[in-house]
Design a protein around this motif. Structure first.
Motif, PDB file in Angstrom:
ATOM      1  N   THR A  81      -0.219 -11.742  11.769  1.00 56.93           N
ATOM      2  CA  THR A  81      -0.032 -10.297  11.554  1.00 56.93           C
ATOM      3  C   THR A  81      -0.131  -9.900  12.672  1.00 56.93           C
ATOM      4  O   THR A  81      -0.149  -8.611  12.965  1.00 56.93           O
ATOM      5  CB  THR A  81      -1.002  -9.889  10.536  1.00 56.93           C
ATOM      6  N   LEU A 105     -17.103   0.159  18.963  1.00 56.94           N
ATOM      7  CA  LEU A 105     -16.333   1.083  18.109  1.00 56.94           C
ATOM      8  C   LEU A 105     -15.052   0.678  17.793  1.00 56.94           C
ATOM      9  O   LEU A 105     -14.215   0.594  16.955  1.00 56.94           O
ATOM     10  CB  LEU A 105     -16.574   2.642  18.622  1.00 56.94           C
ATOM     11  N   ILE A 159     -11.848   4.797   7.492  1.00 61.55           N
ATOM     12  CA  ILE A 159     -11.995   4.143   8.696  1.00 61.55           C
ATOM     13  C   ILE A 159     -12.559   5.212   9.622  1.00 61.55           C
ATOM     14  O   ILE A 159     -13.682   4.918  10.365  1.00 61.55           O
ATOM     15  CB  ILE A 159     -10.816   3.373   9.324  1.00 61.55           C
ATOM     16  N   LEU A 203     -11.475  -2.907  10.927  1.00 62.64           N
ATOM     17  CA  LEU A 203     -11.412  -2.204   9.572  1.00 62.64           C
ATOM     18  C   LEU A 203      -9.859  -1.888   9.272  1.00 62.64           C
ATOM     19  O   LEU A 203      -9.625  -2.164   8.176  1.00 62.64           O
ATOM     20  CB  LEU A 203     -12.029  -0.706   9.763  1.00 62.64           C
ATOM     21  N   PHE A 204      -9.126  -1.669  10.445  1.00 61.25           N
ATOM     22  CA  PHE A 204      -7.596  -1.500  10.338  1.00 61.25           C
ATOM     23  C   PHE A 204      -7.042  -2.695   9.806  1.00 61.25           C
ATOM     24  O   PHE A 204      -6.121  -2.702   8.677  1.00 61.25           O
ATOM     25  CB  PHE A 204      -7.098  -1.177  11.528  1.00 61.25           C
ATOM     26  N   LEU A 207     -14.969  -2.454  15.855  1.00 62.43           N
ATOM     27  CA  LEU A 207     -14.929  -2.143  14.672  1.00 62.43           C
ATOM     28  C   LEU A 207     -13.796  -1.726  13.910  1.00 62.43           C
ATOM     29  O   LEU A 207     -13.290  -1.677  12.739  1.00 62.43           O
ATOM     30  CB  LEU A 207     -16.127  -1.278  14.345  1.00 62.43           C
ATOM     31  N   SER A 208     -13.048  -0.662  14.598  1.00 64.82           N
ATOM     32  CA  SER A 208     -12.064   0.255  13.945  1.00 64.82           C
ATOM     33  C   SER A 208     -10.836  -0.854  13.809  1.00 64.82           C
ATOM     34  O   SER A 208     -10.232  -0.583  12.945  1.00 64.82           O
ATOM     35  CB  SER A 208     -11.498   1.101  15.031  1.00 64.82           C
ATOM     36  N   PRO A 267      -4.002 -14.921  13.658  1.00 65.47           N
ATOM     37  CA  PRO A 267      -3.321 -14.577  12.539  1.00 65.47           C
ATOM     38  C   PRO A 267      -1.739 -14.154  12.818  1.00 65.47           C
ATOM     39  O   PRO A 267      -1.645 -13.274  13.907  1.00 65.47           O
ATOM     40  CB  PRO A 267      -3.925 -13.575  11.784  1.00 65.47           C
ATOM     41  N   LEU A 312      -8.399  -3.115   5.768  1.00 61.27           N
ATOM     42  CA  LEU A 312      -8.008  -1.988   4.793  1.00 61.27           C
ATOM     43  C   LEU A 312      -6.330  -1.530   4.789  1.00 61.27           C
ATOM     44  O   LEU A 312      -5.791  -1.483   4.019  1.00 61.27           O
ATOM     45  CB  LEU A 312      -8.715  -0.704   5.178  1.00 61.27           C
ATOM     46  N   ILE A 313      -5.810  -1.815   5.933  1.00 55.74           N
ATOM     47  CA  ILE A 313      -4.555  -1.451   6.275  1.00 55.74           C
ATOM     48  C   ILE A 313      -3.502  -2.666   6.152  1.00 55.74           C
ATOM     49  O   ILE A 313      -2.785  -2.592   5.706  1.00 55.74           O
ATOM     50  CB  ILE A 313      -4.125  -0.606   7.559  1.00 55.74           C
ATOM     51  N   ILE A 314      -3.847  -3.599   7.073  1.00 57.85           N
ATOM     52  CA  ILE A 314      -2.833  -4.768   7.100  1.00 57.85           C
ATOM     53  C   ILE A 314      -3.207  -5.652   5.978  1.00 57.85           C
ATOM     54  O   ILE A 314      -2.310  -6.381   5.570  1.00 57.85           O
ATOM     55  CB  ILE A 314      -3.008  -5.322   8.550  1.00 57.85           C
ATOM     56  N   ARG A 315      -4.367  -5.766   5.576  1.00 54.58           N
ATOM     57  CA  ARG A 315      -4.936  -6.508   4.583  1.00 54.58           C
ATOM     58  C   ARG A 315      -4.548  -8.046   4.849  1.00 54.58           C
ATOM     59  O   ARG A 315      -3.966  -8.717   3.889  1.00 54.58           O
ATOM     60  CB  ARG A 315      -4.444  -6.174   3.401  1.00 54.58           C
ATOM     61  N   ASP A 316      -4.801  -8.491   5.866  1.00 49.00           N
ATOM     62  CA  ASP A 316      -4.561 -10.132   6.494  1.00 49.00           C
ATOM     63  C   ASP A 316      -5.870 -10.936   6.314  1.00 49.00           C
ATOM     64  O   ASP A 316      -5.848 -11.892   6.955  1.00 49.00           O
ATOM     65  CB  ASP A 316      -4.021 -10.060   7.886  1.00 49.00           C
ATOM     66  N   ARG A 317      -6.891 -10.334   5.786  1.00 48.60           N
ATOM     67  CA  ARG A 317      -8.141 -10.970   5.725  1.00 48.60           C
ATOM     68  C   ARG A 317      -8.715 -11.553   6.962  1.00 48.60           C
ATOM     69  O   ARG A 317      -9.301 -12.698   7.006  1.00 48.60           O
ATOM     70  CB  ARG A 317      -7.888 -12.112   4.679  1.00 48.60           C
ATOM     71  N   ILE A 363       0.825  -1.192   0.117  1.00 49.61           N
ATOM     72  CA  ILE A 363      -0.101   0.029   0.164  1.00 49.61           C
ATOM     73  C   ILE A 363       0.829   1.106  -0.055  1.00 49.61           C
ATOM     74  O   ILE A 363       1.775   1.531   0.908  1.00 49.61           O
ATOM     75  CB  ILE A 363      -0.785   0.037   1.277  1.00 49.61           C
TER      76      ILE A 363
END
Lengths: 366, 186
Positions: free
Chosen positions: B76, B152, A26, B159-160, B155-156, B74, B163-168, A14
């Motif tokens: 990660t 919250l 986010i 989402l992190f 959820l954060s 995981p 979207l950011i680490i992308r470790d599914r 990214i």
């Protein structure tokens, strides 16, 4: 563990620009959810009328009297029983209407915000009851001795509290404020005529108490009808006689009630008024035609009176929507508003230190 | 079909999403109820049985959790992150069980009937006491805010990870079966 190696390798791919965008996304999602929550909780609309704001208005007009109800603050507790004659079962499947006896506790009060106010004949009198049904259900009802309610909305009631508050200069409501109020809430003019047109009885014992709001009865077949109800005294009506009244006794109405109960049990008939299609159910200022069917569902007997200082009825919320199966609220918006405001008043006073009632144990023991 | 060991058991995943929907509805109903006049009664009448359903479901989840194998964290997730994740899970479970119990206890102490549906109602679990009612009423609100904040945070974090680490990471809780990514494993 060597799984996910294809995934963890993505981190570096990214670009920092993408990462900032995604972090912002986010943050946006979280803020949006928090925002909707804040909106639902009313923080973004501080001028919307709520139960708490109605109670705030009582406190604004009457000041705070810790531990006491914000309205109907001066009262005395009662107990006794209700003997159903079974005639109500055709209208409602509620267990209260099965023939037999259920215990009742409750409270007589004056619709004042000040718990030590002197009794006045023209102050609205109330009877609040809790019927304990055999299956553990409860029916709570708060009734007043006026024929109709003065306003048909919570906003009207909120405005009336301030508009009718005595002007500190004259000790009477400001006519200009009342004029503006009536323009805004025109239903008040007719309602107050009906209220003032009703002869004032001598005291609590010979007063009739009315549900004012409409409710629904649901019978065993599922048929629904609109109803209102009243507790009609067995005690003969005597007009209030101001010449006989003892102005020096600030508890004259309560003392008379106490003496009467000590003299013998008092009784009321539970009269159900059956509404017809088209009868107003969402407007508590409008009476129903007098020729509507009235059903006497049973007799309330009050044989015991007790000061709030010792009675469990002090710490009860007589929420008009605590109803057994077979009785339900109508579309009258005042019902839910009463429920909300009573809850707010209850929560405040239960957390406050308690002071002795004006109608003390010594008084009720006389 | 054998379960992907990287995913939670199907019962756990179903319970998770059902609970998520109920808790979120509940938090919003709770917030709206206190500030609504016209819908106050309707919302309270919904709030009570929904709260009890959440209590029952939370207990079922707790039992289910002890009888199912959990997927591993995981790689990660760092050790510290795993500690935070476990602590927040414990906080969420505690609140899921404590909030309805405090609500039930608060109504008991306030001398309210605990009405569910129609004539169905629950017995009181605490004695009538004004002070106890006042304390529990406040506790109920504070715990609800805490639960909303914990949600919250939860959820954060997810989402992190997505979207950011992308470790599914969400695959672990996805309702649909997800193919294992550890193709290289025997």
């Amino acid at each position: 563990m060597n799984d996910n190696d294809g995934q963890s390798g993505d981190i570096g791919r990214i670009s920092s620009g993408t990462m900032i965008l995604r972090l912002a996304a986010i943050a946006l999602v979280i803020l949006a959810i928090a925002g909707v929550f804040a909106y639902a909780g009313g923080w973004l609309t501080p001028h919307t009328l709520t139960g708490a704001r109605i109670v705030d208005r009582f406190e604004q007009v009457n000041e705070v009297h810790p531990g006491f109800r914000r309205n109907h603050a001066k009262g005395v507790c009662l107990s006794g029983y209700f003997e159903s004659n079974g005639r109500g079962t055709a209208l409602s499947k509620a267990a209260i209407f099965l023939p037999g006896r259920v215990p009742v506790i409750g409270r007589f009060a004056l619709a004042v915000g000040q718990p030590y106010a002197a009794d006045e004949a023209n102050t609205v009198r109330s009877m609040a009851l809790l019927f304990k049904l055999p299956d553990g259900e409860e029916w709570r009802t708060g009734m007043n001795n006026i024929p109709v309610f003065p306003v048909n909305s919570a906003e009207g009631f909120y405005d009336l509290l301030l508009s009718s508050a005595p002007d500190p200069a004259t000790g009477k409501p400001d006519p200009a404020k009342m004029g503006a109020f009536i323009t805004k809430h025109p239903e008040f003019a007719k309602a107050i005529q009906l209220i003032h047109g009703q002869p004032v009885s001598s005291g609590f014992a010979d007063s009739a108490y009315n549900s004012l709001n409409a409710f629904r009865f649901i019978n065993a077949k599922g048929a629904e009808i609109p109803v209102r109800w009243s507790m009609v005294p067995v005690q003969a009506f005597r007009p209030f006689n101001s010449a006989m009244s003892n102005k020096s006794n600030t508890n004259q109405l309560f003392d008379a009630l106490i003496a009467e109960i000590h003299n013998g049990a008092l009784q009321w008939h539970l009269i159900i008024t059956v509404g017809q299609p088209g009868d107003p159910t969402a407007d508590a200022t409008l009476p129903w035609p007098s020729e509507r069917q009235h059903i006497d569902a049973g007799t309330l007997t009050i044989d015991h009176i007790e000061s709030e200082d010792t009675s469990p009825a002090r710490d009860l919320n007589f929420d008009p929507l605590i109803l057994p199966d077979g009785i339900a609220g109508s579309d009258d918006p005042l019902l839910s508003a009463r429920s909300a405001a009573y809850s707010s008043s209850f929560t405040r006073r239960e957390g406050e230190p308690k002071s002795p009632s004006a109608v003390s144990t010594a008084e009720t023991g006389k | 079909m054998a379960r992907n060991p990287a995913q939670f058991a199907l019962t756990s995943r179903l319970l998770h999403w059902l609970m998520a929907a109920m808790l979120l509805s509940m938090l919003f109903i709770g917030a709206a109820m206190v500030t609504s006049l016209g819908n106050y009664h309707r919302l309270v009448a919904l709030h009570r049985p929904l709260g009890i359903m959440i209590l029952v479901l939370a207990i079922i989840r707790l039992v289910n959790r002890t009888f199912t194998t959990l997927p591993p964290f995981p790689p990660t997730m760092s050790k510290r992150e795993r500690l935070i994740a476990s602590a927040s899970e414990r906080l969420l479970y505690t609140l899921m069980i404590a909030l309805p119990l405090v609500g039930w206890g608060m109504l008991s102490a306030g001398h309210y009937p605990i009405v569910m549906f129609g004539p169905l109602h629950l017995p009181p679990i605490l004695p009538v006491s004004p002070t106890l009612y006042a304390v529990l009423r406040k506790t109920h609100t504070i715990m609800a805010y805490l639960l909303f904040l914990a949600f919250l945070g939860h959820l954060s974090a997810i989402l992190f990870h997505i979207l950011i680490i992308r470790d599914r990471l969400l695959d672990r809780m996805a309702l649909w079966p997800v193919r294992s990514h550890n193709h290289k494993d025997p």
